[in-house]
Design an enzyme around this catalytic site. Structure first.
Site, PDB file in Angstrom:
ATOM      1  N   PRO A  23     -27.424 -12.407 -45.583  1.00 22.97           N
ATOM      2  CA  PRO A  23     -26.807 -13.355 -44.651  1.00 22.97           C
ATOM      3  C   PRO A  23     -25.631 -12.698 -43.919  1.00 22.97           C
ATOM      4  O   PRO A  23     -24.751 -12.115 -44.555  1.00 22.97           O
ATOM      5  CB  PRO A  23     -26.339 -14.497 -45.547  1.00 22.97           C
ATOM      6  CG  PRO A  23     -26.199 -13.879 -46.906  1.00 22.97           C
ATOM      7  CD  PRO A  23     -27.214 -12.787 -46.993  1.00 22.97           C
ATOM      8  N   TYR A 186     -14.499 -16.470 -50.739  1.00 20.19           N
ATOM      9  CA  TYR A 186     -14.686 -17.859 -50.334  1.00 20.19           C
ATOM     10  C   TYR A 186     -14.402 -18.789 -51.521  1.00 20.19           C
ATOM     11  O   TYR A 186     -14.021 -18.335 -52.604  1.00 20.19           O
ATOM     12  CB  TYR A 186     -16.078 -18.033 -49.732  1.00 20.19           C
ATOM     13  CG  TYR A 186     -16.180 -17.321 -48.404  1.00 20.19           C
ATOM     14  CD1 TYR A 186     -15.814 -17.955 -47.224  1.00 20.19           C
ATOM     15  CD2 TYR A 186     -16.562 -15.982 -48.339  1.00 20.19           C
ATOM     16  CE1 TYR A 186     -15.853 -17.291 -46.008  1.00 20.19           C
ATOM     17  CE2 TYR A 186     -16.607 -15.304 -47.125  1.00 20.19           C
ATOM     18  CZ  TYR A 186     -16.246 -15.959 -45.967  1.00 20.19           C
ATOM     19  OH  TYR A 186     -16.262 -15.295 -44.771  1.00 20.19           O
TER      20      TYR A 186
END
Length: 367
Positions: A23, A186
């Site tokens: 990704p 994150y």
């Protein structure tokens, strides 16, 4: 013939080869109006080219589970059912080309509300479409970044629910693999690392407490994700602090990741996408060809869980050797597939393998 070209079975899903696209954020979704967070024609062209080039699995970039879960106002998001049809365009295209469609679900936490990467990625105020960022503790992501609001238990419950709701939507959109972003600094990673998590409640302190949020998200997603389809987790194997003897800061370590990997396997995770770093801006990282492969190899050997290796894997013989040496079960490529969309077809030519070729392209790949 290298196992690069062999199918790979996870639960009831067969992925046609071991050359997969990681990704990679494109920062190209519409930033405002009714189409916020939706894939654009750019995403179709971007992913379609790599599917036509032979990638067995393509993971759509980190997709926000809420508006505040995005990194930028230009990120993809899937927090409402109205967004599902936009993602069905991608899954339909990839499936028609023989590639398995996957997607990464994410929450940016304290790394959110920034500008596009190629514009410097600076924090955005509300006048430029920004928002209040959140995190496990009131500790900024780095110099010049805002201090996040520390999440309450109610907030945490809400975000866990948002991950589950997003997983339901991506299943409805036709995705066959879902990956949870638990690395690269994150939100889930922010809870894992003692560098960013200074909580004193049941989400901070001990290893068990710092991993609680990650496991709650995994359990919530696994509960709604089809039982026959695989669940991936992307991890940062290390914060790159303990590897530097001159750095006395406490961070997430490879030992921690091995320990977590064993637990994730018990909770129904099928494969780890093994990366590193992303949490500490000034960490010293020893970058080089295949520099993260040893992390993947250790997790595979010590936790007994399938892994995909990523990070400066650029040549077919290099990728083939990683699999031959049992250091990983698959190869995930990022930047190299930006440079060479048909890398799997080039690898087949170089190594004497077989990769599906769209009929429109067969004249370029005679057998």
């Amino acid at each position: 013939m290298s196992t690069l070209f062999e199918p790979y079975q996870l639960r009831s899903l067969t992925i046609p080869n071991r050359m997969w696209m990681a990704p990679m954020d494109q920062y190209s979704a519409a930033p405002e109006g009714p189409t916020t967070g939706l894939p654009a024609d750019w995403h179709l062209a971007h992913q379609g080219a790599r599917a036509a080039g032979g990638a067995g699995l393509i993971l759509t970039e980190g997709t926000g589970v809420s508006p505040a879960g995005r990194t930028t106002p230009f990120d993809l998001g899937i927090w409402t059912d109205e967004q599902i049809p936009g993602f069905q365009r991608i899954t339909g295209l990839l499936t028609s080309l023989g590639t398995v469609p996957g997607i990464q679900l994410s929450h940016s936490g304290r790394k959110g509300s920034t500008d596009r990467q190629w514009l410097g990625g600076e924090p955005l105020g509300p006048e430029r479409g920004g928002w209040q960022v959140v995190g496990p503790s009131a500790i900024a992501a780095g110099e010049g970044h805002p201090v996040p609001a520390a999440l309450t238990h109610t907030d945490i419950d809400q975000i866990v629910g948002q991950f589950a709701a997003a997983a339901r939507r991506v299943a409805a959109a036709g995705y066959k693999v879902v990956e949870l972003l638990a690395g690269h600094g994150y939100l889930i990673h922010q809870f894992l690392s003692p560098h960013s998590n200074r909580r004193t409640d049941d989400y901070g302190g001990s290893f068990e407490n710092r991993t609680r949020f990650a496991l709650r998200v995994v359990d919530a997603v696994r509960a709604v994700w089809p039982d026959g389809l695989p669940l991936f987790v992307r991890v940062s194997a290390t914060d790159w602090l303990t590897e530097n003897p001159e750095d006395v800061r406490e961070g997430w370590t490879v030992d921690d990741t091995v320990r977590l990997a064993r637990v994730l396997k018990e909770h129904g995770v099928d494969l780890l996408n093994v990366s590193s770093g992303g949490l500490v801006p000034d960490a010293k990282i020893a970058v080089g060809p295949g520099y993260q492969v040893p992390f993947a190899a250790r997790l595979r050997a010590e936790a007994g869980i399938p892994v995909a290796a990523v990070g400066m894997i650029t040549e077919p013989d290099q990728a083939a050797k990683i699999l031959a040496d049992s250091e990983a079960d698959a190869i995930l490529m990022g930047r190299e597939l930006l440079r060479r969309p048909s890398w799997p077809l080039d690898a087949a030519k170089a190594l004497g393998g077989e990769v599906r070729v769209p009929p429109q392209y067969r004249r370029a790949y005679p057998r």
